[in-house]
Design a protein around this motif. Sequence first.
Motif, mmCIF file in Angstrom:
data_model
loop_
_atom_site.group_PDB
_atom_site.id
_atom_site.type_symbol
_atom_site.label_atom_id
_atom_site.label_comp_id
_atom_site.label_asym_id
_atom_site.label_seq_id
_atom_site.Cartn_x
_atom_site.Cartn_y
_atom_site.Cartn_z
ATOM 1 N N THR A 35 -2.597 26.855 -13.225
ATOM 2 C CA THR A 35 -2.305 27.471 -12.264
ATOM 3 C C THR A 35 -0.556 27.416 -11.713
ATOM 4 O OG1 THR A 35 -4.705 27.752 -11.856
ATOM 5 C CG2 THR A 35 -2.515 28.693 -10.200
ATOM 6 N N LEU A 36 -0.710 25.838 -11.252
ATOM 7 C CA LEU A 36 0.957 25.771 -10.755
ATOM 8 C C LEU A 36 1.951 25.698 -11.689
ATOM 9 C CD1 LEU A 36 2.897 24.339 -8.785
ATOM 10 C CD2 LEU A 36 2.324 22.250 -9.002
ATOM 11 N N PRO A 37 2.092 25.352 -13.115
ATOM 12 C CA PRO A 37 2.928 25.776 -14.143
ATOM 13 C C PRO A 37 3.845 26.802 -14.252
ATOM 14 C CG PRO A 37 1.183 24.474 -14.863
ATOM 15 C CD PRO A 37 0.687 24.281 -13.528
ATOM 16 N N MET A 38 2.290 28.077 -14.740
ATOM 17 C CA MET A 38 2.409 28.811 -14.364
ATOM 18 C C MET A 38 3.299 29.557 -13.663
ATOM 19 S SD MET A 38 -1.195 29.764 -16.534
ATOM 20 C CE MET A 38 -0.811 31.574 -16.817
ATOM 21 N N SER A 39 2.700 29.444 -12.015
ATOM 22 C CA SER A 39 2.712 30.412 -11.375
ATOM 23 C C SER A 39 4.651 29.480 -10.702
ATOM 24 C CB SER A 39 2.295 29.844 -10.018
ATOM 25 O OG SER A 39 0.454 30.039 -9.941
ATOM 26 N N PHE A 40 4.809 28.319 -10.873
ATOM 27 C CA PHE A 40 5.922 28.108 -10.862
ATOM 28 C C PHE A 40 6.947 28.170 -11.811
ATOM 29 C CE2 PHE A 40 9.495 25.216 -10.072
ATOM 30 C CZ PHE A 40 9.570 24.777 -8.796
ATOM 31 N N THR A 41 6.449 28.626 -13.261
ATOM 32 C CA THR A 41 7.670 29.541 -13.902
ATOM 33 C C THR A 41 7.957 30.759 -13.911
ATOM 34 O OG1 THR A 41 7.221 27.257 -15.483
ATOM 35 C CG2 THR A 41 7.661 29.097 -16.683
#
Length: 220
Positions: A35-41
């Motif tokens: 969730t974090l890498p997808m949201s940050f990207t």
Amino acid sequence: MTGRPDAVVFDVVETLFGLQPVADTLTGFALDESTLPMSFTRMLRDAFALGCTGGYRPFAEVFDASLMVVAPALDDAQRRTVLSAFGSLTVHPDVRPAFERLRSARIRIATLTNGSATNTERLLERHGLAELVEMTISVDEVKVWKPRPEPYRHALVRLGLPADRVAMVAVHAWDVHGARAAGLLTGWASRLERVHAAVFDPPDVQGADLVEVIDALLAR
């Protein structure tokens, strides 16, 4: 440019401070680790798209909008909790020794973030680094995100120095590329991305971490 820079400007999120507290908050809501890498990207993509079309929204607003898409199960209060975790980011172990090398060499230190100056100042204070940093600069001051040239040029104005006397240091190749295009000396630490993307201009110096990058800048 040859010789040492008179000032070094550091990116903040992921370069100085890690995102683990944000990741922990998301997994605490039973969300997948992706969730974090997808949201940050997605946040970066959307902010860059706004910049390309003359628009601007601050970090918190763009990240919140990204969470709404990537993690629609989160309610408003939960998303606010996730955003608040950016105030508790952890400092990377190479930051203090890199800063201290620059201080010993009498080279000025500043930060330039796509986030807020207030949060950066709180993080620096929280981790005992504030006294080593001369100024914190945010893209909020120019209303456009890095890697557009305006934030880097604004940093030069704030520092009162020409581009060939200032180095930008980051762990993101896109940030280094933007700074180089704006005329700054650049340093890239590989501890996040590992491989520098071939589509971007190469940095002037690089190293495995911030200490190696600063040592390379000081050796010029």
